[in-house]
Design a protein around this motif. Structure first.
Motif, PDB file in Angstrom:
ATOM      1  N   GLY A  71     -45.261 -46.412   0.784  1.00 53.63           N
ATOM      2  CA  GLY A  71     -43.938 -46.253   0.977  1.00 53.63           C
ATOM      3  C   GLY A  71     -43.064 -47.534   0.960  1.00 53.63           C
ATOM      4  N   HIS A  72     -44.158 -48.990   0.899  1.00 51.11           N
ATOM      5  CA  HIS A  72     -43.621 -50.177   0.867  1.00 51.11           C
ATOM      6  C   HIS A  72     -44.337 -51.150   0.119  1.00 51.11           C
ATOM      7  CE1 HIS A  72     -40.727 -53.338   1.331  1.00 51.11           C
ATOM      8  NE2 HIS A  72     -41.807 -54.337   1.637  1.00 51.11           N
ATOM      9  N   THR A  73     -43.913 -51.450  -1.059  1.00 53.08           N
ATOM     10  CA  THR A  73     -45.228 -52.433  -1.832  1.00 53.08           C
ATOM     11  C   THR A  73     -44.352 -52.982  -2.995  1.00 53.08           C
ATOM     12  OG1 THR A  73     -47.004 -52.224  -2.758  1.00 53.08           O
ATOM     13  CG2 THR A  73     -45.803 -50.731  -3.458  1.00 53.08           C
ATOM     14  N   HIS A  74     -44.952 -53.980  -3.523  1.00 50.78           N
ATOM     15  CA  HIS A  74     -44.461 -54.798  -4.742  1.00 50.78           C
ATOM     16  C   HIS A  74     -45.350 -54.657  -5.946  1.00 50.78           C
ATOM     17  CE1 HIS A  74     -41.389 -56.967  -2.110  1.00 50.78           C
ATOM     18  NE2 HIS A  74     -42.382 -56.492  -1.432  1.00 50.78           N
ATOM     19  N   ILE A  75     -44.910 -53.891  -6.867  1.00 48.67           N
ATOM     20  CA  ILE A  75     -46.001 -53.585  -7.961  1.00 48.67           C
ATOM     21  C   ILE A  75     -45.308 -54.219  -9.267  1.00 48.67           C
ATOM     22  CG2 ILE A  75     -47.460 -51.707  -6.934  1.00 48.67           C
ATOM     23  CD1 ILE A  75     -45.946 -49.871  -8.760  1.00 48.67           C
ATOM     24  N   GLY A 163     -33.677 -52.252  -1.300  1.00 53.32           N
ATOM     25  CA  GLY A 163     -34.790 -52.728  -1.024  1.00 53.32           C
ATOM     26  C   GLY A 163     -34.597 -53.695   0.414  1.00 53.32           C
ATOM     27  N   GLU A 164     -35.774 -54.432   0.738  1.00 49.92           N
ATOM     28  CA  GLU A 164     -35.800 -55.096   1.830  1.00 49.92           C
ATOM     29  C   GLU A 164     -34.491 -55.954   2.050  1.00 49.92           C
ATOM     30  OE1 GLU A 164     -39.247 -57.536   2.582  1.00 49.92           O
ATOM     31  OE2 GLU A 164     -40.036 -56.641   0.583  1.00 49.92           O
ATOM     32  N   VAL A 165     -33.642 -56.134   2.957  1.00 47.20           N
ATOM     33  CA  VAL A 165     -32.818 -57.191   3.169  1.00 47.20           C
ATOM     34  C   VAL A 165     -33.177 -57.620   4.453  1.00 47.20           C
ATOM     35  CG1 VAL A 165     -30.746 -56.072   2.258  1.00 47.20           C
ATOM     36  CG2 VAL A 165     -31.331 -55.147   4.323  1.00 47.20           C
ATOM     37  N   CYS A 214     -38.265 -50.937   8.812  1.00 48.60           N
ATOM     38  CA  CYS A 214     -38.694 -52.212   9.253  1.00 48.60           C
ATOM     39  C   CYS A 214     -40.259 -52.196   8.906  1.00 48.60           C
ATOM     40  CB  CYS A 214     -38.522 -52.880  10.741  1.00 48.60           C
ATOM     41  SG  CYS A 214     -39.181 -54.583  10.644  1.00 48.60           S
ATOM     42  N   HIS A 215     -40.777 -52.977   8.257  1.00 46.90           N
ATOM     43  CA  HIS A 215     -42.416 -53.095   7.761  1.00 46.90           C
ATOM     44  C   HIS A 215     -42.859 -54.307   8.163  1.00 46.90           C
ATOM     45  CE1 HIS A 215     -40.243 -55.197   4.371  1.00 46.90           C
ATOM     46  NE2 HIS A 215     -41.513 -55.846   4.383  1.00 46.90           N
ATOM     47  N   GLU A 216     -41.933 -55.073   9.194  1.00 46.73           N
ATOM     48  CA  GLU A 216     -42.582 -56.280   9.730  1.00 46.73           C
ATOM     49  C   GLU A 216     -43.227 -56.388  10.926  1.00 46.73           C
ATOM     50  OE1 GLU A 216     -42.570 -59.395   7.961  1.00 46.73           O
ATOM     51  OE2 GLU A 216     -41.870 -58.400   6.134  1.00 46.73           O
ATOM     52  N   THR A 264     -48.800 -50.755   1.933  1.00 49.53           N
ATOM     53  CA  THR A 264     -49.496 -52.095   1.558  1.00 49.53           C
ATOM     54  C   THR A 264     -48.483 -53.368   1.492  1.00 49.53           C
ATOM     55  OG1 THR A 264     -49.268 -51.859  -0.859  1.00 49.53           O
ATOM     56  CG2 THR A 264     -51.178 -50.785   0.119  1.00 49.53           C
ATOM     57  N   ASP A 265     -47.310 -53.278   1.098  1.00 50.20           N
ATOM     58  CA  ASP A 265     -46.281 -54.379   1.055  1.00 50.20           C
ATOM     59  C   ASP A 265     -46.883 -55.282   0.035  1.00 50.20           C
ATOM     60  OD1 ASP A 265     -44.227 -56.031   1.222  1.00 50.20           O
ATOM     61  OD2 ASP A 265     -44.793 -56.734   3.306  1.00 50.20           O
ATOM     62  N   GLY A 266     -47.475 -54.831  -1.088  1.00 55.97           N
ATOM     63  CA  GLY A 266     -48.072 -55.560  -1.925  1.00 55.97           C
ATOM     64  C   GLY A 266     -49.798 -55.488  -1.859  1.00 55.97           C
TER      65      GLY A 266
END
Ligand SMILES: [Fe+2]
Length: 574
Positions: A71-75, A163-165, A214-216, A264-266
């Motif tokens: 649900g949240h990554t950087h590919i 995307g993430e602000v 939030c993914h932090e 994964t957030d990347g």
């Protein structure tokens, strides 16, 4: 409907397995009938739907789970789209929701459009959130996405939101960012959050802007505080951070877990090779004591619900896309079969339907716009008429976090010089995406580099090259080599190139096999460590130097930027 009624033959039947029902948490013995790319029926009465034209997979003794959703990554780098999707497919991930922040920072709207072209017609689903491009660089800001461009993008089905602000920029009232948020909400899509370190009234002010996730969070308490405010939480277990263990305190708090996903957030090439992709994250959650069905929900239906795509994906039920992984048992997350869109795309780790290799257009292969070659003199810091100066250093206090530090330094021959013996070296940011010719050189302490230099185009939140070095000649050589490679990461020392990787697509993507990329990154880290670099991931340390996501003295081609008061600050004071 006719397959469910037993009046027509299914294309694919997975029979006699235990099916994990993510909607009610039950696991029951059932068969799954698939017609085309959708599930038609789940149950024991398969009637006449299994016929001569039906392919049958006997899943006796095995467990069926929905394909994973990250649900949240950087590919959008450093690997090509086909490189990452190969690992996704093999491990049972059938949907990826990714940021496009690298391409968005370097190329703006055009970069996002090109990424969307790369995810088309792939064996698994990829969605994006539009990168708002929160940046300290005025050049990047000038080319960042506009409300009108966002409006066009949000109309697309493969675009799920903004995307993430970063919370600091929202609270400081950045007009463009606030307008992007408003437009996204107007179109009924999600605004992804990033509230690292925020709490109390500031956190609530941020949430009231319309941010939905939030993914932090890095502690259970931070998770609880955010869930209480209605946020959806994605726990990271990936390249940059791993929080599952710290968060595992809440493993039995069902109400909170309903609002939780794991993502994964990347994910680094190395991690994909050694541990896999989402299957690694889910397995780790189970190993940490999360109930297996819970862990699976957190990697499937919860994510789908958050993005309002749960009518289509996230569970094994009639009408949903046939995105299914067959695993040996509930506690062993190792896909024996992966079905995506009704097709068997992987078996026992072997990819049967390879991802499409995307041909990136010519414009993406030409993003290093430097007018001329660099020399050592380009990194000089002239300070005529002084013998001594009070200098503002970037002090690298962890692999990612920096502070500012003031130090009295001698001025030799009218210049401020690096002093590797005191761990003070040069740091430069060079604008390369739009050919403005802007660059800035300052000083940084705490990197550990005793000699040589490293330069990279793989940086966060702007289109700059970041170069650090104990020696300006090595810095110039590294930057010039980057120009030859059309982007990449280069380490030089004593006049030689010691390690490098070419990232010729946008300066952030390699088209080489993922295994080769992993090797080259390993070599770069080893070489940097050999020159004294202290960071566990020196490339990441350099990449984050211009990022407003991490406190607090940052650098870009326009100078040093203090995130505490949101403004550029001088290199020397007094
Ligand atoms: Fe992220």
């Amino acid at each position: 409907m006719r397959v469910a009624l037993g009046e027509a033959e299914a294309d694919l039947a997975i029979v006699n397995g235990s099916v994990v029902n993510v909607y009610n948490g039950e696991v029951e013995k059932a068969s799954v009938l698939i017609k085309g790319n959708r599930i038609a029926y789940v149950g024991s009465d398969t009637g006449k739907a299994i016929g001569q034209s039906t392919r049958v997979i006997n899943a006796n003794g095995k467990t069926l789970i929905p394909g994973f959703i990250d649900g949240h990554t950087h590919i959008d780098g450093p690997y090509s789209i086909s490189g990452i999707l190969k690992y996704a497919i093999a491990g049972g991930t059938t949907t990826i929701i990714t940021e496009v922040s690298d391409l968005g920072s370097v190329l703006g709207y055009e970069g996002i459009i090109q990424f969307l072209a790369s995810i088309k017609k792939q064996p698994v689903k990829v969605f994006i959130t539009v990168p708002p491009v929160v940046t300290i660089s005025p050049v990047t800001e000038e080319h960042a996405i506009t409300v009108e461009q966002l409006r066009r993008l949000l109309r697309r089905k493969d675009v799920l939101g903004l995307g993430e602000v970063y919370w600091g920029d929202v609270l400081s009232g950045n007009r463009r960012i606030l307008d992007l948020i408003t437009e996204t909400i107007k179109q009924g899509k999600k605004v992804e959050g990033h509230s690292a370190g925020a709490s109390g009234a500031k956190l609530q002010a941020y949430v009231s802007s319309g941010v939905s996730s939030c993914h932090e969070p890095i502690t259970a308490e931070e998770v609880r505080e955010r869930v209480r405010l209605g946020l959806f939480i994605l726990i990271r277990e990936g390249a940059v951070r791993r929080e599952l263990e710290a968060i595992s305190q809440i493993k039995d708090d069902d109400a909170v877990l309903n609002r939780l996903a794991i993502s994964t957030d990347g994910v680094a090439p190395e991690q994909l090779i050694s541990g896999g992709y989402m299957e690694f994250v889910v397995q780790k959650a189970i190993n940490l004591g999360f109930k297996p069905v819970r862990a699976i929900q957190m990697a499937t239906v919860n994510v789908a619900r958050h993005f309002a795509i749960d009518d289509d994906i996230g569970g094994i039920a009639p009408g949903k896309y046939a995105d299914i992984a067959i695993i040996p048992d509930l506690k062993t997350v190792k896909a024996e079969y992966v079905i995506s869109n009704g097709r068997v795309v992987s078996q026992n780790g072997q990819v049967l339907v390879p991802p499409r290799k995307h041909r990136y257009p010519r414009s993406l292969w030409d993003t290093i716009h430097l007018a001329r070659d660099f020399t050592a003199d380009d990194f000089a810091i002239p300070l005529e008429g002084h013998r001594q100066a009070k200098v503002r250093l970037i002090n690298q206090v962890t692999d990612l976090v920096t502070r500012q530090e003031f130090i009295d330094m001698p001025v030799t021959d009218g210049r401020l010089k690096a002093d590797a013996s005191k761990d003070i070296i040069k740091v430069a940011a060079i604008e390369r995406a739009y050919g403005t010719g802007k660059s800035f050189t300052g000083l940084i302490r705490g990197l550990g580099l005793k000699k040589g230099a490293m330069a990279t185009t793989d940086v966060w939140d702007c289109g700059d090259i970041i170069a650090v070095g104990a020696d300006e000649t090595d810095m110039a050589q590294a930057v010039n080599r980057i120009k030859e490679l059309r982007g990449g990461i280069v380490i030089c020392a004593g006049g030689s190139i010691l390690a490098e990787i070419a990232l010729p697509v946008a300066g952030t993507i390699s088209t080489e096999p993922l295994e080769t990329i992993a090797d080259k990154f390993r070599r770069i880290q080893q070489t940097a460590a050999g020159l004294g670099a202290k960071s566990n991931n020196f490339g990441l340390t350099l990449a984050t130097l211009p990022s407003p996501a991490i406190p607090f003295l940052r650098i870009c081609s326009s100078g040093l930027f203090n995130l505490k008061n949101n403004r550029f600050v001088e290199l020397t004071v007094g």
